[in-house]
Structures are given as structure tokens and as C-alpha cells.
Design an enzyme around this catalytic site. Structure first.
Site, mmCIF file in Angstrom:
data_model
loop_
_atom_site.group_PDB
_atom_site.id
_atom_site.type_symbol
_atom_site.label_atom_id
_atom_site.label_comp_id
_atom_site.label_asym_id
_atom_site.label_seq_id
_atom_site.Cartn_x
_atom_site.Cartn_y
_atom_site.Cartn_z
ATOM 1 N N LYS A 10 -7.250 27.990 34.480
ATOM 2 C CA LYS A 10 -5.728 27.824 33.992
ATOM 3 C C LYS A 10 -4.970 28.219 35.228
ATOM 4 O O LYS A 10 -5.291 28.836 35.987
ATOM 5 C CB LYS A 10 -5.541 28.773 32.849
ATOM 6 C CG LYS A 10 -6.308 28.221 31.408
ATOM 7 C CD LYS A 10 -5.683 29.312 30.341
ATOM 8 C CE LYS A 10 -6.692 28.783 28.862
ATOM 9 N NZ LYS A 10 -6.277 29.305 27.816
ATOM 10 N N TYR A 50 -4.096 20.322 23.560
ATOM 11 C CA TYR A 50 -3.962 21.676 22.501
ATOM 12 C C TYR A 50 -3.725 21.036 21.301
ATOM 13 O O TYR A 50 -2.823 21.895 20.557
ATOM 14 C CB TYR A 50 -3.281 22.584 23.052
ATOM 15 C CG TYR A 50 -3.930 23.424 24.063
ATOM 16 C CD1 TYR A 50 -5.294 24.393 23.579
ATOM 17 C CD2 TYR A 50 -3.490 23.797 25.454
ATOM 18 C CE1 TYR A 50 -5.680 25.196 24.512
ATOM 19 C CE2 TYR A 50 -4.380 24.757 26.429
ATOM 20 C CZ TYR A 50 -5.090 25.391 25.893
ATOM 21 O OH TYR A 50 -6.140 25.946 26.759
ATOM 22 N N PHE A 58 3.029 29.994 19.055
ATOM 23 C CA PHE A 58 2.662 30.095 20.429
ATOM 24 C C PHE A 58 2.663 28.778 21.356
ATOM 25 O O PHE A 58 2.461 28.755 22.465
ATOM 26 C CB PHE A 58 1.440 30.878 20.819
ATOM 27 C CG PHE A 58 0.198 30.545 20.328
ATOM 28 C CD1 PHE A 58 -0.759 29.685 20.777
ATOM 29 C CD2 PHE A 58 -0.650 31.098 19.387
ATOM 30 C CE1 PHE A 58 -1.880 28.945 20.471
ATOM 31 C CE2 PHE A 58 -1.726 30.680 18.561
ATOM 32 C CZ PHE A 58 -2.310 29.640 19.504
ATOM 33 N N THR A 92 -10.490 35.592 23.479
ATOM 34 C CA THR A 92 -8.968 35.101 23.574
ATOM 35 C C THR A 92 -7.993 36.314 24.168
ATOM 36 O O THR A 92 -7.431 36.164 25.212
ATOM 37 C CB THR A 92 -8.406 34.491 22.517
ATOM 38 O OG1 THR A 92 -9.232 33.340 21.902
ATOM 39 C CG2 THR A 92 -6.854 33.761 22.884
ATOM 40 N N ASN A 113 -4.949 33.802 30.246
ATOM 41 C CA ASN A 113 -6.287 34.438 30.034
ATOM 42 C C ASN A 113 -7.315 33.697 30.865
ATOM 43 O O ASN A 113 -8.400 33.590 30.609
ATOM 44 C CB ASN A 113 -6.978 34.680 28.633
ATOM 45 C CG ASN A 113 -6.734 33.200 27.890
ATOM 46 O OD1 ASN A 113 -6.461 32.150 28.471
ATOM 47 N ND2 ASN A 113 -6.781 33.143 26.438
ATOM 48 N N HIS A 116 -10.502 28.486 30.144
ATOM 49 C CA HIS A 116 -10.607 27.626 28.683
ATOM 50 C C HIS A 116 -12.091 27.295 28.708
ATOM 51 O O HIS A 116 -12.866 27.070 29.876
ATOM 52 C CB HIS A 116 -9.684 26.386 28.625
ATOM 53 C CG HIS A 116 -10.032 25.373 27.656
ATOM 54 N ND1 HIS A 116 -9.543 25.748 26.399
ATOM 55 C CD2 HIS A 116 -11.049 24.483 27.416
ATOM 56 C CE1 HIS A 116 -10.201 24.785 25.410
ATOM 57 N NE2 HIS A 116 -10.955 24.234 26.280
ATOM 58 N N GLU A 127 -12.634 17.043 24.628
ATOM 59 C CA GLU A 127 -12.131 17.871 25.907
ATOM 60 C C GLU A 127 -12.490 17.131 27.123
ATOM 61 O O GLU A 127 -11.838 17.031 28.262
ATOM 62 C CB GLU A 127 -12.352 19.254 25.887
ATOM 63 C CG GLU A 127 -11.537 19.747 24.570
ATOM 64 C CD GLU A 127 -11.608 21.148 24.470
ATOM 65 O OE1 GLU A 127 -10.743 21.799 23.709
ATOM 66 O OE2 GLU A 127 -12.446 22.069 25.139
HETATM 67 P P1 IDP Z 1 -9.709 30.201 22.987
HETATM 68 O O1 IDP Z 1 -8.925 29.789 24.248
HETATM 69 O O2 IDP Z 1 -10.189 31.395 23.297
HETATM 70 O O3 IDP Z 1 -10.496 29.279 22.474
HETATM 71 P P2 IDP Z 1 -7.451 29.458 21.009
HETATM 72 O O4 IDP Z 1 -7.193 30.334 19.505
HETATM 73 O O5 IDP Z 1 -8.227 27.991 20.995
HETATM 74 O O6 IDP Z 1 -8.521 30.479 21.984
HETATM 75 O O7 IDP Z 1 -6.131 29.297 21.715
HETATM 76 C C1 IDP Z 1 -5.986 28.422 22.982
HETATM 77 C C2 IDP Z 1 -5.128 29.158 23.996
HETATM 78 O O8 IDP Z 1 -3.714 29.576 23.531
HETATM 79 C C3 IDP Z 1 -5.518 30.533 24.351
HETATM 80 O O9 IDP Z 1 -6.695 30.592 25.196
HETATM 81 C C4 IDP Z 1 -4.454 31.341 24.965
HETATM 82 O O10 IDP Z 1 -4.269 30.914 26.076
HETATM 83 C C5 IDP Z 1 -3.361 30.810 23.831
HETATM 84 N N1 IDP Z 1 -3.139 31.748 22.694
HETATM 85 C C6 IDP Z 1 -3.873 31.709 21.695
HETATM 86 N N2 IDP Z 1 -3.550 32.668 20.709
HETATM 87 C C7 IDP Z 1 -2.552 32.979 21.294
HETATM 88 C C8 IDP Z 1 -1.258 34.176 20.749
HETATM 89 O O11 IDP Z 1 -1.471 34.740 19.713
HETATM 90 N N3 IDP Z 1 -0.139 34.158 21.656
HETATM 91 C C9 IDP Z 1 -0.131 33.610 22.784
HETATM 92 N N4 IDP Z 1 -0.926 32.653 23.312
HETATM 93 C C10 IDP Z 1 -1.973 32.345 22.402
HETATM 94 MG MG MG Z 2 -9.891 27.203 21.471
#
Ligand code: IDP
Ligand code: MG
Length: 140
Positions: A10, A50, A58, A92, A113, A116, A127
Site C-alpha cells: 500500500k 474495495y 472508513f 487488519t 497497514n 493487502h 482482485e
Molecule cells: P484486510 O485488509 O485485513 O482484509 P478489510 O476488513 O478487508 O481488512 O479492510 C480493508 C482495509 O480497510 C484494511 O486493510 C484497512 O486498510 C482498512 N480498514 C479496515 N477496517 C478499518 C477501520 O476500522 N478503520 C480504518 N480503516 C480500516
Molecule cells: Mg479484506
């Protein structure tokens, strides 16, 4: 089963010079890079990628983050690649990620984070196709 999955470094990971570190962790785990590029997404593209999260609070911030700089998508191939990449990434939220995972070691927040990874075979198919045509993926 031999699988393919999509991973992305990212914008925070690219900006902080973590592209090589992230790829090295995948390769050290025995996953093979079979496609790789650097791109910058616009908001419609990031939102489409997404789309499953469109209704989440978010979502606007996530799109803003994912369009803030270059990203490095890649296709990784190997035994149980989808679950193994998820394991190497960690949870996450970096505060909840296991020791030794990419997110625990490098992520700065639940949003920023670093990495992905696809979460299922169906998601991986969608994807991968977002970033790579069939001829851009190495076969043998
Ligand atoms: P993942 O990347 O671990 O699969 P997902 O739930 O699919 O997690 O969420 C996609 C991305 O959205 C996350 O990697 C993160 O960058 C962002 N994200 C997820 N949950 C939150 C949140 O509660 N606050 C802010 N950003 C979030
Ligand atoms: Mg995800």
C-alpha cells in the site's frame, strides 16, 4: 492446493521503502512472484477494488489513503497461497496482529497497514483481474 493470490504494498509501505522487505517475506516463505507492477489508483478504481466496503464508515478515508501514492500489486503463487499470505500479513489492526507478521512489525494504524492480501479464492480471482491480464502473469 497451488493457488494464486493478489498482494499489494500500500502507499504507506511504498513511501516508507518497504517494498523489498514485504516481497522478501513472501519469497522467504516459499511464495513465488508471478506478476508485479507499480501503479497509482484514482478514486473510482480504488472504490471499485474495495467495493465490498463501500457502506463502511472508513470507506472514504480508505479510498483517500489508497489513492495517496503509488502502490505495488503483485500476484503470488504457491501451496495455500491465499491463507499463507494472510498469515504473513497478520490481522487488519496491527495491535491485534501476531508477533513477526508484516502488519505487527510495520503498520502504523488499522488503516495504514502496509499490505493487502486476498481473503478467498473468489476474491483473489477478482482482485488479480483488477491489475493483471492473463498474459502479464508468468506461467513457466
Ligand atoms: P484486510 O485488509 O485485513 O482484509 P478489510 O476488513 O478487508 O481488512 O479492510 C480493508 C482495509 O480497510 C484494511 O486493510 C484497512 O486498510 C482498512 N480498514 C479496515 N477496517 C478499518 C477501520 O476500522 N478503520 C480504518 N480503516 C480500516
Ligand atoms: Mg479484506
Amino acid at each position: 492446493m497451488i493457488e494464486r493470490t493478489l498482494a499489494i504494498v500500500k502507499p504507506d509501505g511504498v513511501d516508507r521503502g518497504l517494498v523489498g522487505t514485504v516481497i522478501a517475506r513472501f519469497e522467504a516463505a516459499g511464495l513465488r512472484v508471478v506478476a508485479l507492477k507499480m501503479v497509482r489508483l484514482d478514486a473510482p478504481a480504488a472504490g471499485g477494488f474495495y467495493d465490498v466496503h463501500r457502506a463502511r464508515p472508513f470507506f472514504p478515508s480508505l479510498v483517500s489513503f489508497m489513492t495517496s501514492g503509488a502502490i505495488v500489486p503483485m500476484v503470488l503463487e504457491g501451496e495455500d497461497a491465499i491463507a499463507r499470505v494472510r498469515g504473513l500479513m497478520g490481522a487488519t489492526d496491527p495491535a491485534k496482529a501476531d508477533a513477526g507478521t508484516i502488519r505487527r512489525d510495520f503498520a502504523s494504524s488499522i488503516e495504514r497497514n502496509v499490505v493487502h492480501g486476498s481473503d478467498s479464492a473468489a476474491t483473489a480471482d477478482f482482485e488479480i483481474a483488477c491489475f493483471f491480464s492473463a498474459l502479464e502473469i508468468r506461467t513457466r
